[in-house]
Design a protein around this motif. Structure first.
Motif, short mmCIF file in Angstrom:
data_model
loop_
_atom_site.label_atom_id
_atom_site.label_comp_id
_atom_site.label_asym_id
_atom_site.label_seq_id
_atom_site.Cartn_x
_atom_site.Cartn_y
_atom_site.Cartn_z
N SER A 123 13.04 90.55 -18.62
CA SER A 123 12.28 89.22 -18.36
C SER A 123 10.86 89.05 -18.04
CB SER A 123 13.37 88.24 -17.28
OG SER A 123 12.97 87.07 -17.55
N ILE A 124 10.57 88.11 -17.81
CA ILE A 124 9.10 88.01 -17.47
C ILE A 124 8.99 88.12 -15.58
CG2 ILE A 124 8.34 86.46 -19.30
CD1 ILE A 124 8.34 84.04 -17.47
N PRO A 125 7.70 88.35 -15.20
CA PRO A 125 7.86 88.36 -13.80
C PRO A 125 7.96 86.96 -13.12
CG PRO A 125 5.94 89.61 -14.76
CD PRO A 125 6.89 89.01 -15.91
N GLY A 126 8.36 86.90 -11.89
CA GLY A 126 8.44 85.66 -11.15
C GLY A 126 7.19 84.83 -11.07
N VAL A 127 6.16 85.68 -10.75
CA VAL A 127 4.88 85.22 -10.68
C VAL A 127 4.26 84.26 -11.78
CG1 VAL A 127 3.52 87.09 -11.37
CG2 VAL A 127 2.46 85.57 -9.71
N LEU A 128 4.74 84.94 -13.12
CA LEU A 128 4.35 84.06 -14.34
C LEU A 128 5.33 83.12 -14.44
CD1 LEU A 128 2.78 83.67 -16.86
CD2 LEU A 128 4.31 85.41 -17.99
N GLY A 129 6.71 83.30 -14.14
CA GLY A 129 7.47 82.01 -14.29
C GLY A 129 7.06 80.95 -13.40
N ASN A 130 6.82 81.28 -12.16
CA ASN A 130 6.35 80.11 -11.20
C ASN A 130 5.00 79.22 -11.77
OD1 ASN A 130 6.36 78.96 -8.41
ND2 ASN A 130 4.28 79.82 -8.60
N ALA A 131 4.17 79.93 -12.19
CA ALA A 131 3.17 79.08 -12.95
C ALA A 131 3.53 78.35 -14.07
CB ALA A 131 2.09 80.37 -13.41
N ILE A 132 4.64 78.82 -14.86
CA ILE A 132 5.21 77.83 -15.88
C ILE A 132 5.89 76.70 -15.30
CG2 ILE A 132 6.56 77.75 -17.97
CD1 ILE A 132 5.78 80.76 -18.65
N ASP A 133 6.57 77.13 -14.07
CA ASP A 133 7.37 75.82 -13.45
C ASP A 133 6.46 74.76 -13.27
OD1 ASP A 133 9.72 77.34 -13.64
OD2 ASP A 133 9.58 78.18 -11.59
N TRP A 134 5.12 75.07 -12.63
CA TRP A 134 4.26 73.91 -12.42
C TRP A 134 3.94 73.39 -13.63
CZ3 TRP A 134 3.85 71.92 -7.78
CH2 TRP A 134 3.86 72.58 -6.62
N LEU A 135 3.47 74.09 -14.43
CA LEU A 135 2.78 73.55 -15.78
C LEU A 135 4.06 72.70 -16.54
CD1 LEU A 135 1.02 76.43 -17.30
CD2 LEU A 135 0.21 74.49 -16.08
N SER A 136 5.37 72.74 -16.16
CA SER A 136 6.19 71.92 -17.04
C SER A 136 6.76 70.62 -16.22
CB SER A 136 7.65 72.90 -17.01
OG SER A 136 8.31 73.09 -15.78
N ARG A 137 5.89 70.27 -15.48
CA ARG A 137 6.46 69.01 -14.54
C ARG A 137 5.23 67.83 -14.49
NH1 ARG A 137 11.74 68.44 -13.44
NH2 ARG A 137 10.92 67.09 -11.74
N VAL A 138 5.66 66.81 -14.11
CA VAL A 138 4.74 65.66 -14.35
C VAL A 138 3.71 65.66 -15.61
CG1 VAL A 138 3.30 64.34 -12.41
CG2 VAL A 138 4.77 66.18 -11.83
#
Lengths: 183, 183, 183, 183
Positions: free
Chosen positions: D79-94
């Motif tokens: 899968s993708i690294p957590g650090v990249l998933g986390n950046a996308i988590d922020w970008l997917s909200r609000v």
């Protein structure tokens, strides 16, 4: 051990069919491998699943009588071939002969990826509660650029690949025996 | 617009078949929907792909002549049925009539998940370079507990589901027109 | 049994955190459940993995000392949260404390799908050779529309969901004991 | 075009970071590429998403102002690294700055598979309705055995790989322009 090899390609000179035959011959001391013709099955149809055609019933019985199943499949469009999916569709209904069976997955491609995405889909399918097979954890056998690693007779000539296959098959047999013992 | 609906179940009274027919009738002003019988195709076989049987050639021509494709599929074992996978296998070889075509995915289940995992596999298949269809981004149509939302005649009676279907179809038509214009 | 619950959300009143606490309390006779704070870990960085910060080392030791791991995670963007992925990234390197560990996956959502896609990704991650955890086969615990099935105190009030959770936990404990016995 | 490259590894001499820098330099005439430090972001936390820390807000603004995004990521545990998933988590909200943005995915590995599984997960994440980015269809850039194809300065020395990268970037720029024109 009685093992059924399910091959995802029906063309005559398929590399994956040859790979199944190679496994059948190389490990004949440890496994008695049968390779049924998945192309002879009709398409799965829920309307007839309770009184399935004789071909389907015989196929399901073969799996029921086996100690394990080895999938040997090419990759089509990042997934498994329809002919293999269809065989699993039949096996996942009414009596479900794959449930709890130890499974190993092998695949060969001309390209560099060795069916990695087909195997990924296949693992998800085999993990689904309607199938609930037990896939060998850890090992993956991905035979990339098979045209350079197999001769015309269908023998794998690349020693590293054979070594890894030996390792995977040994792990699989151990896994199958452990499963059988714990049931 | 000429649209082909590919239905993943071949049983007569399939909810997904009914869903395809519902779409065919409800949006008849905007789309001319044809529903081919995928169960009539042989299994894909690379040995004969260059001189495919007449049935296969006619099927591929139908897709080639269409402006778009709607997949309407049940979920089998967390994936798509083999019969649908097999149809895509034929469509992904030699001439590749799905390439660049605008695609929408619909699915119905008796359970609560509405084919979410089948659609996930299907999107990966349609995204693969050998298929390279253009799947409508964003919208997902998951018709869960369809037995409570469809009457015997095959009409969706749940107003929220119909509303969402109207929304998805409108988005799809807009998407298809944009694609056609940019080519 | 000593069990670690890894929770994919770090907000205070997370439904998934509450679900982990509910499991901790309801099955206290059978399992001693600890819930570490994944938000306290730094991002995984290969440059420091051999001399990882004390927080990381303590976290890995906790998993190493445990008899099993329960993942309790929301779904973000059809996958798992980055904070959970990051914890797994640390656990998958150098000593790999998840390898061979019995694992169960739980998830809760406001919507109707109950984290089905997050669980699908998580299973693939846990199946990868670098992790090689042993995920409970068959059962899936998907707590959809959790806001209607959990009270403010964090108790699941929907009896069918509790019954299914009891069933899954019983299966998990049996699975964990079988694994331990076969090793 | 203003492009942001999101790199999934934070270690200093990461091959994927070097690959991002190589893209930045090679296509400087066509793209102005910025590479933010994803390791500087906090973990996504719904409790603070409406008043996100200044770092997060600045990061989201950077994506909002960009014409497109290139993901350059290693594969961790399929899968993708957590650090990249986390950046996308922020970008997917609000505000959701990835929505509708043209995206290309690149990845490099020491092994033979070139991040194929990480890219598969990433495509599913980017396709999810909360992100709804527009991923370049068809092309895949998988840089396998990167240690043999890149020199110490970070230049790709394998001409076939450079040729394919040129092809993918050209397709991406065309795709981005078409998207911009159709909006």
């Amino acid at each position: 051990m009685k093992i059924i090899a399910l091959v995802g390609s029906i063309r005559r000179s398929s590399y994956n069919r040859k790979l199944a035959t190679f496994v059948q011959q190389r490990y004949v001391e440890q496994m008695d491998v049968t390779i049924p013709d998945l192309g002879a099955l009709p398409f799965y149809d829920q309307d007839i699943e309770l009184e399935a055609p004789a071909d389907v019933q015989a196929f399901k019985q073969t799996i029921m009588d086996a100690d394990g199943v080895i999938f040997v499949t090419p990759e089509y469009n990042h997934s498994i071939p329809g002919v293999l999916g269809n065989a699993i569709d039949w096996l996942s209904r009414v009596e479900r002969p794959l449930t709890g069976k130890p499974v190993m997955i092998l695949g060969a491609t001309l390209g560099p990826l060795g069916t990695v995405r087909a195997q990924s889909h296949l693992r998800q399918i085999l993990d689904s509660p309607g199938v609930a097979a037990r896939v060998l954890p850890g090992d993956e056998f991905l035979l990339s650029t098979v045209q350079n690693k197999m001769n015309i007779a269908g023998d794998i000539t690349d020693s590293k690949s054979v070594e890894w296959l030996d390792h995977c098959v040994a792990d699989y047999l151990k896994f199958a025996h452990q499963l059988a013992a714990s049931n």
